[in-house]
Write a protein that holds these residues in place. Structure first.
Motif, PDB file in Angstrom:
ATOM      1  N   ALA A  39       2.704  74.662 -38.902  1.00 40.35           N
ATOM      2  CA  ALA A  39       3.520  73.894 -39.381  1.00 40.35           C
ATOM      3  C   ALA A  39       3.728  73.024 -40.585  1.00 40.35           C
ATOM      4  N   LEU A  40       2.421  71.707 -40.076  1.00 45.14           N
ATOM      5  CA  LEU A  40       2.515  71.103 -40.580  1.00 45.14           C
ATOM      6  C   LEU A  40       1.034  71.401 -42.116  1.00 45.14           C
ATOM      7  N   ASP A  41       0.113  73.041 -41.740  1.00 50.30           N
ATOM      8  CA  ASP A  41      -0.469  72.970 -42.514  1.00 50.30           C
ATOM      9  C   ASP A  41       0.366  74.124 -44.421  1.00 50.30           C
ATOM     10  N   ALA A  42       1.432  74.683 -42.782  1.00 51.48           N
ATOM     11  CA  ALA A  42       2.434  75.475 -44.116  1.00 51.48           C
ATOM     12  C   ALA A  42       3.262  74.641 -44.547  1.00 51.48           C
ATOM     13  N   ALA A  43       3.442  73.038 -45.105  1.00 53.49           N
ATOM     14  CA  ALA A  43       4.297  72.734 -45.198  1.00 53.49           C
ATOM     15  C   ALA A  43       3.233  72.019 -46.621  1.00 53.49           C
ATOM     16  N   GLY A  44       2.131  71.986 -46.296  1.00 53.22           N
ATOM     17  CA  GLY A  44       1.026  71.077 -47.408  1.00 53.22           C
ATOM     18  C   GLY A  44       0.819  69.734 -47.487  1.00 53.22           C
ATOM     19  N   THR A  45       0.944  69.156 -45.661  1.00 55.87           N
ATOM     20  CA  THR A  45       1.248  68.119 -44.818  1.00 55.87           C
ATOM     21  C   THR A  45      -0.286  67.778 -44.476  1.00 55.87           C
ATOM     22  N   PRO A  46      -0.798  67.593 -44.952  1.00 56.57           N
ATOM     23  CA  PRO A  46      -2.330  66.851 -44.980  1.00 56.57           C
ATOM     24  C   PRO A  46      -2.217  66.346 -43.559  1.00 56.57           C
ATOM     25  N   ASN A  47      -3.386  66.896 -42.229  1.00 58.87           N
ATOM     26  CA  ASN A  47      -3.109  66.748 -40.740  1.00 58.87           C
ATOM     27  C   ASN A  47      -4.705  66.929 -40.664  1.00 58.87           C
ATOM     28  N   THR A  48      -5.180  66.370 -39.676  1.00 57.72           N
ATOM     29  CA  THR A  48      -5.919  65.606 -39.259  1.00 57.72           C
ATOM     30  C   THR A  48      -6.722  65.834 -37.684  1.00 57.72           C
ATOM     31  N   SER A  49      -6.617  66.397 -36.519  1.00 59.98           N
ATOM     32  CA  SER A  49      -6.916  65.940 -35.188  1.00 59.98           C
ATOM     33  C   SER A  49      -7.575  66.139 -34.612  1.00 59.98           C
ATOM     34  N   VAL A  50      -8.253  64.738 -33.499  1.00 59.49           N
ATOM     35  CA  VAL A  50      -9.581  64.578 -32.993  1.00 59.49           C
ATOM     36  C   VAL A  50      -8.842  64.665 -31.947  1.00 59.49           C
ATOM     37  N   ILE A  51     -10.014  65.254 -30.976  1.00 63.07           N
ATOM     38  CA  ILE A  51      -9.319  65.522 -28.911  1.00 63.07           C
ATOM     39  C   ILE A  51     -10.759  64.944 -28.687  1.00 63.07           C
ATOM     40  N   TYR A  52     -10.183  63.947 -28.097  1.00 64.81           N
ATOM     41  CA  TYR A  52     -11.697  63.528 -26.610  1.00 64.81           C
ATOM     42  C   TYR A  52     -11.760  63.856 -25.111  1.00 64.81           C
ATOM     43  N   ASP A  53     -12.822  64.928 -25.287  1.00 64.00           N
ATOM     44  CA  ASP A  53     -13.383  65.586 -24.436  1.00 64.00           C
ATOM     45  C   ASP A  53     -12.711  64.976 -23.096  1.00 64.00           C
ATOM     46  N   GLY A  54     -11.996  65.502 -21.643  1.00 62.06           N
ATOM     47  CA  GLY A  54     -11.539  64.368 -20.518  1.00 62.06           C
ATOM     48  C   GLY A  54     -10.539  64.077 -20.796  1.00 62.06           C
ATOM     49  N   ALA A  55     -10.042  63.214 -22.067  1.00 60.97           N
ATOM     50  CA  ALA A  55      -9.586  61.853 -21.440  1.00 60.97           C
ATOM     51  C   ALA A  55      -8.225  62.458 -21.509  1.00 60.97           C
ATOM     52  N   PRO A  56      -7.860  60.644 -20.777  1.00 56.58           N
ATOM     53  CA  PRO A  56      -6.672  61.051 -19.993  1.00 56.58           C
ATOM     54  C   PRO A  56      -5.723  60.784 -21.146  1.00 56.58           C
ATOM     55  N   HIS A  57      -4.024  61.073 -20.383  1.00 58.64           N
ATOM     56  CA  HIS A  57      -3.315  60.629 -21.132  1.00 58.64           C
ATOM     57  C   HIS A  57      -3.238  58.126 -21.309  1.00 58.64           C
ATOM     58  N   SER A  58      -2.883  58.259 -22.425  1.00 59.42           N
ATOM     59  CA  SER A  58      -2.748  56.520 -22.096  1.00 59.42           C
ATOM     60  C   SER A  58      -4.428  56.644 -22.777  1.00 59.42           C
ATOM     61  N   PHE A  59      -5.308  57.768 -22.920  1.00 62.12           N
ATOM     62  CA  PHE A  59      -6.563  56.760 -22.654  1.00 62.12           C
ATOM     63  C   PHE A  59      -7.488  55.485 -23.596  1.00 62.12           C
ATOM     64  N   PHE A  60      -6.527  55.244 -24.368  1.00 60.29           N
ATOM     65  CA  PHE A  60      -6.703  53.503 -25.997  1.00 60.29           C
ATOM     66  C   PHE A  60      -5.930  52.655 -24.497  1.00 60.29           C
ATOM     67  N   ASP A  61      -7.015  52.031 -24.005  1.00 60.15           N
ATOM     68  CA  ASP A  61      -6.760  51.397 -23.024  1.00 60.15           C
ATOM     69  C   ASP A  61      -8.695  50.944 -22.780  1.00 60.15           C
ATOM     70  N   ARG A  62      -9.132  49.502 -22.464  1.00 60.20           N
ATOM     71  CA  ARG A  62     -10.583  49.620 -22.203  1.00 60.20           C
ATOM     72  C   ARG A  62     -10.509  48.829 -20.260  1.00 60.20           C
ATOM     73  N   SER A  63      -9.446  48.782 -19.934  1.00 61.92           N
ATOM     74  CA  SER A  63      -9.808  48.783 -18.400  1.00 61.92           C
ATOM     75  C   SER A  63     -10.716  49.946 -17.513  1.00 61.92           C
ATOM     76  N   PHE A  64     -10.355  51.256 -18.571  1.00 57.64           N
ATOM     77  CA  PHE A  64     -11.046  52.447 -18.220  1.00 57.64           C
ATOM     78  C   PHE A  64     -12.375  52.682 -18.425  1.00 57.64           C
ATOM     79  N   ALA A  65     -13.531  51.770 -18.116  1.00 58.24           N
ATOM     80  CA  ALA A  65     -14.835  51.784 -19.135  1.00 58.24           C
ATOM     81  C   ALA A  65     -15.374  53.141 -19.308  1.00 58.24           C
ATOM     82  N   GLU A  66     -14.867  54.204 -19.329  1.00 58.44           N
ATOM     83  CA  GLU A  66     -15.531  55.464 -19.352  1.00 58.44           C
ATOM     84  C   GLU A  66     -15.066  56.286 -20.630  1.00 58.44           C
ATOM     85  N   TRP A  67     -13.613  54.919 -20.822  1.00 52.34           N
ATOM     86  CA  TRP A  67     -13.159  55.806 -21.964  1.00 52.34           C
ATOM     87  C   TRP A  67     -13.466  54.418 -23.415  1.00 52.34           C
ATOM     88  N   ALA A  68     -14.509  53.829 -23.549  1.00 48.77           N
ATOM     89  CA  ALA A  68     -14.669  52.550 -23.827  1.00 48.77           C
ATOM     90  C   ALA A  68     -15.053  53.359 -25.198  1.00 48.77           C
TER      91      ALA A  68
END
Length: 240
Positions: free
Chosen positions: A192-221
């Motif tokens: 839908a973003l593409d159809a509207a002409g809205t630039p968008n970029t997706s970055v997917i971190y393989d295996g990373a869980p919800h709320s991975f942006f927390d360095r309490s879990f060293a494996e997601w550093a």
């Protein structure tokens, strides 16, 4: 469900000094006064950020994150969602967000973000997490006067209909093991973003869980560090 610990957020690639940081209040167009946390860089990079927290509102994690963005040169305001329903300014672990989050409407988020944007020099970006990630992407799809919109692991169901006209550039930072939205939901949203002409970029971190942006879990550093690099590059690219 979003849940980050109280550990300090990932460090930006280059950390500098902070000129000031403090809790404050802002006023929305409807007259609502709401909590915010403002952090000002000692060495501005010419960009501003509005942080849209998860379901807990202005939790200490997001106050720390505001400081980290200021250390990276951003004029930063992190906002709270509960000015219309919560009387306390306590957004720690004991804050009962559940009866409040269900009452937050997109229109209220829009008004609160607009109040924060009015306090910041352009260009202004939103960076949201979970509940805030959904709203950051929604705001970007609508333009909303933003230079760009960044979201971590938002739920597509919260976004609603995507306008048919171009919005602000959008960055989607996703955990590959996150189940808040299905790959098919993301595909529909980006189509839908593409159809509207809205630039968008997706970055997917393989295996990373919800709320991975927390360095309490060293494996997601590594994922956290890369997400910082993505934010720095995206905001720099769309500040011209």
């Amino acid at each position: 469900m979003c849940h980050s610990t109280d550990s300090r957020p990932p460090a930006p690639p280059v950390a500098g000094a902070v000129a000031s940081h403090e809790q404050t209040t802002l006023t929305s167009e409807d007259g609502t006064r709401f909590l915010a946390y403002r952090a000002e860089p000692a060495e501005p990079n010419g960009r501003s950020v509005i942080i849209l927290p998860d379901i807990r509102g202005l939790h200490p994690y997001y106050r720390d994150l505001a400081v980290r963005f200021a250390e990276a040169g951003f004029h930063t305001i992190a906002i709270d969602y509960f000015g219309r329903t919560a009387e306390t300014d306590d957004r720690g672990e004991d804050f009962d967000w559940q009866p409040h989050i269900a009452q937050v409407t997109p229109e209220q988020v829009d008004q609160d973000v607009a109040a924060a944007r009015a306090e910041l020099p352009a260009p202004v970006f939103t960076v949201g997490f979970c509940f805030g990630g959904s709203h950051s992407w929604r705001l970007g799809a609508h333009g909303s006067g933003l230079a760009g919109a960044i979201g971590f692991y938002g739920a597509i169901r919260r976004i609603g209909e995507v306008p048919s006209t171009p919005g602000a550039p959008i960055l989607l930072l996703r955990g590959g093991a996150d189940t808040a939205s299905t790959p098919e939901e993301f595909d529909g949203f980006t189509a839908a973003l593409d159809a509207a002409g809205t630039p968008n970029t997706s970055v997917i971190y393989d295996g990373a869980p919800h709320s991975f942006f927390d360095r309490s879990f060293a494996e997601w550093a590594e994922a956290c560090d890369d997400a910082w690099r993505q934010i720095m590059g995206f905001t720099a690219d769309h500040s011209q």
